[in-house]
Design a protein around this motif. Structure first.
Motif, PDB file in Angstrom:
ATOM      1  N   GLU A  69      -6.515 -10.772   4.010  1.00  0.00           N
ATOM      2  CA  GLU A  69      -5.042  -9.473   3.146  1.00  0.00           C
ATOM      3  C   GLU A  69      -4.725  -9.534   1.833  1.00  0.00           C
ATOM      4  N   ILE A  70      -4.447  -9.471   0.895  1.00  0.00           N
ATOM      5  CA  ILE A  70      -4.475  -9.978   0.034  1.00  0.00           C
ATOM      6  C   ILE A  70      -2.916  -9.180  -0.498  1.00  0.00           C
ATOM      7  N   TYR A  71      -2.007  -9.965  -1.578  1.00  0.00           N
ATOM      8  CA  TYR A  71      -0.029  -9.002  -1.592  1.00  0.00           C
ATOM      9  C   TYR A  71      -0.369  -9.093  -2.429  1.00  0.00           C
ATOM     10  N   VAL A  72       0.258  -7.811  -3.354  1.00  0.00           N
ATOM     11  CA  VAL A  72      -0.010  -7.686  -5.218  1.00  0.00           C
ATOM     12  C   VAL A  72       0.609  -7.310  -5.348  1.00  0.00           C
ATOM     13  N   PRO A  73       1.509  -7.598  -6.493  1.00  0.00           N
ATOM     14  CA  PRO A  73       2.498  -6.777  -7.021  1.00  0.00           C
ATOM     15  C   PRO A  73       2.720  -4.982  -6.708  1.00  0.00           C
ATOM     16  N   SER A  74       3.771  -4.252  -6.289  1.00  0.00           N
ATOM     17  CA  SER A  74       3.754  -3.422  -5.909  1.00  0.00           C
ATOM     18  C   SER A  74       4.051  -2.052  -6.857  1.00  0.00           C
ATOM     19  N   ASP A  75       3.403  -2.057  -8.267  1.00  0.00           N
ATOM     20  CA  ASP A  75       4.057  -0.936  -9.417  1.00  0.00           C
ATOM     21  C   ASP A  75       2.732  -0.183  -8.843  1.00  0.00           C
ATOM     22  N   GLY A  76       2.471   1.049  -9.284  1.00  0.00           N
ATOM     23  CA  GLY A  76       1.809   2.001  -8.909  1.00  0.00           C
ATOM     24  C   GLY A  76       0.535   1.317  -9.868  1.00  0.00           C
ATOM     25  N   ALA A  77       0.386   0.563 -11.184  1.00  0.00           N
ATOM     26  CA  ALA A  77      -0.851   0.949 -11.816  1.00  0.00           C
ATOM     27  C   ALA A  77      -1.590  -0.152 -11.549  1.00  0.00           C
ATOM     28  N   THR A  78      -0.784  -1.644 -11.282  1.00  0.00           N
ATOM     29  CA  THR A  78      -1.171  -2.354 -10.827  1.00  0.00           C
ATOM     30  C   THR A  78      -2.110  -2.952  -9.658  1.00  0.00           C
ATOM     31  N   SER A  79      -1.046  -0.981  -8.347  1.00  0.00           N
ATOM     32  CA  SER A  79      -1.927  -1.439  -6.797  1.00  0.00           C
ATOM     33  C   SER A  79      -2.863  -0.200  -7.014  1.00  0.00           C
ATOM     34  N   ALA A  80      -3.228   0.943  -8.233  1.00  0.00           N
ATOM     35  CA  ALA A  80      -4.075   1.476  -8.021  1.00  0.00           C
ATOM     36  C   ALA A  80      -5.540   1.093  -8.423  1.00  0.00           C
TER      37      ALA A  80
END
Length: 394
Positions: free
Chosen positions: A214-225
């Motif tokens: 499980e990885i945790y990345v910043p939750s903004d839409g562009a980064t997540s996509a």
């Protein structure tokens, strides 16, 4: 798995990947107030997703899960004391970089929620909580840490959380990170660069009964996509599929992993749920400990068992169970066809006298009594697979 409700989609909370799921043609449902994908029909649907995780790799958006950080206040030690008070497992045994399964209990010894506790630093912990209980859990943590010298931060909306699960998960993620993944043991974690994002939390945890991360990345839409697309591209050679809540439910059921509101709840205690190995009764104090001691002395009146349907029929959540004489004895908490086993399976609470393997139980399905039997659980255990060196892991 929670069923869809009549709430309008516009009223539901959405993860940063909601548009991605809709672009992929996901069937969306209301899951605990979140607009979430239950399956992706265009790539085969639930059964294909389930089998991809068991045999190769799949990726889940689990950003609806909650995250609570508890760290030192003025003096080191306050965060550990708070976590020890809140949870039934023994956080003092965790090394930095290690996680464990635990639960927060009411004073009655029943479940507020089950959690995964990560030790981030010397006196610094991250609790991962369930989506459907997020607000309740956060309030519970804040109320029950007021007497401790610690800082409580809700980080639930700060991260997009992806679960990359299956025997090829390590091969997929290794393409995207500079962290060396092979030495990371189950329920341990590290930080590394993932898709160009520094200091990303990478945990070898999951809710499928398979290996995975499980990885945790910043939750903004562009980064997540961008990260989602990178994971999908990295996994293409291994047949990666996007996976929804349907496969998540069948996978965790085969592995006998508890689901809040089903196997565990505010009316079920630790002994009944069969989770006593995570309740460290030798700890001097935690919420619910005294009630658990009393409940153990009194003895349990129900216990969780695995059922395999003998006659034709599927034992679904909430279906009643009865004895051969027709007397009501319990209820199914979770049930579905097992894509791995090719059988209809279920978990149910029954009297302890019916716990023995092979015991006959009847499930009430649309007015009919359908025969089942108690079987060994978990229904599925992942096989040991050769390590990178070609040797079986110890």
């Amino acid at each position: 798995m929670e069923s869809a409700t009549t709430s309008a989609v516009t009223e539901l909370r959405k993860t940063a990947l909601n548009a991605v799921h809709r672009r992929l043609g996901a069937r969306m449902v209301n899951f605990g107030g979140w607009d979430m994908p239950v399956e992706y029909p265009a790539t085969g649907g639930l059964v294909a997703e389930h089998k991809a995780v068991r045999n190769g790799v799949g990726v889940f958006d689990v950003s609806h899960m909650g995250d609570i950080r508890i760290r030192s206040g003025r003096v080191p030690g306050g965060a550990l004391a708070a976590v020890q008070h809140l949870s039934m497992n023994d956080a003092s045994k965790l090394a930095i970089g290690q996680a464990h399964y635990s639960a927060m209990l009411y004073p009655s010894g029943t479940f507020v929620d089950d959690v995964v506790v990560h030790r981030l630093g010397d006196d610094d912990y991250l609790l991962v909580i369930n989506a459907g209980t997020r607000e309740k859990d956060i309030q519970w943590v804040r109320e029950n840490t007021r007497g401790f010298d610690c800082v409580v931060e809700e980080l639930s909306d700060a991260y997009t959380q992806l679960a990359i699960q299956g025997p090829r998960a390590v091969d997929v993620l290794q393409k995207l990170t500079d962290a060396h993944l092979a030495p990371i043991k189950n329920y341990w974690f590290t930080h590394g660069n993932v898709c160009g994002l520094p200091n990303t939390l990478i945990a070898r945890t999951g809710y499928t009964g398979e290996d995975g991360f499980e990885i945790y990345v910043p939750s903004d839409g562009a980064t997540s996509a961008a990260v989602w697309d990178a994971v999908m591209n990295a996994g293409r050679e291994f047949g990666i599929l996007p996976c929804g809540l349907g496969a998540r439910n069948t996978l965790r059921l085969e592995a006998k992993m508890a689901l809040y509101g089903h196997e565990i709840s505010e009316t079920i205690n630790v002994w009944e749920a069969g989770l006593e190995r995570y309740a460290k009764m030798d700890k001097p104090e935690f919420i619910g400990r005294e009630a658990l001691l009393a409940a153990k002395a009194a003895g349990i009146t129900r216990t969780l068992v695995g059922l395999e349907m003998i006659d034709r029929g599927i034992g679904r959540d909430g279906y009643g169970c009865c004895s051969d004489s027709g007397s009501a004895i319990g209820m199914i908490t979770s049930g579905s066809p097992s894509p791995t086993l090719g059988k209809n399976i279920a978990l149910a609470y029954v009297p302890p006298a019916m716990f023995a393997i092979g015991t006959t139980v009847f499930v009430e399905i649309r007015g009919q009594r359908v025969k089942a039997q108690v079987v060994l659980t978990p229904f599925y255990k992942r096989p040991k697979r050769p390590s990178a060196s070609g040797k079986e892991p110890s």
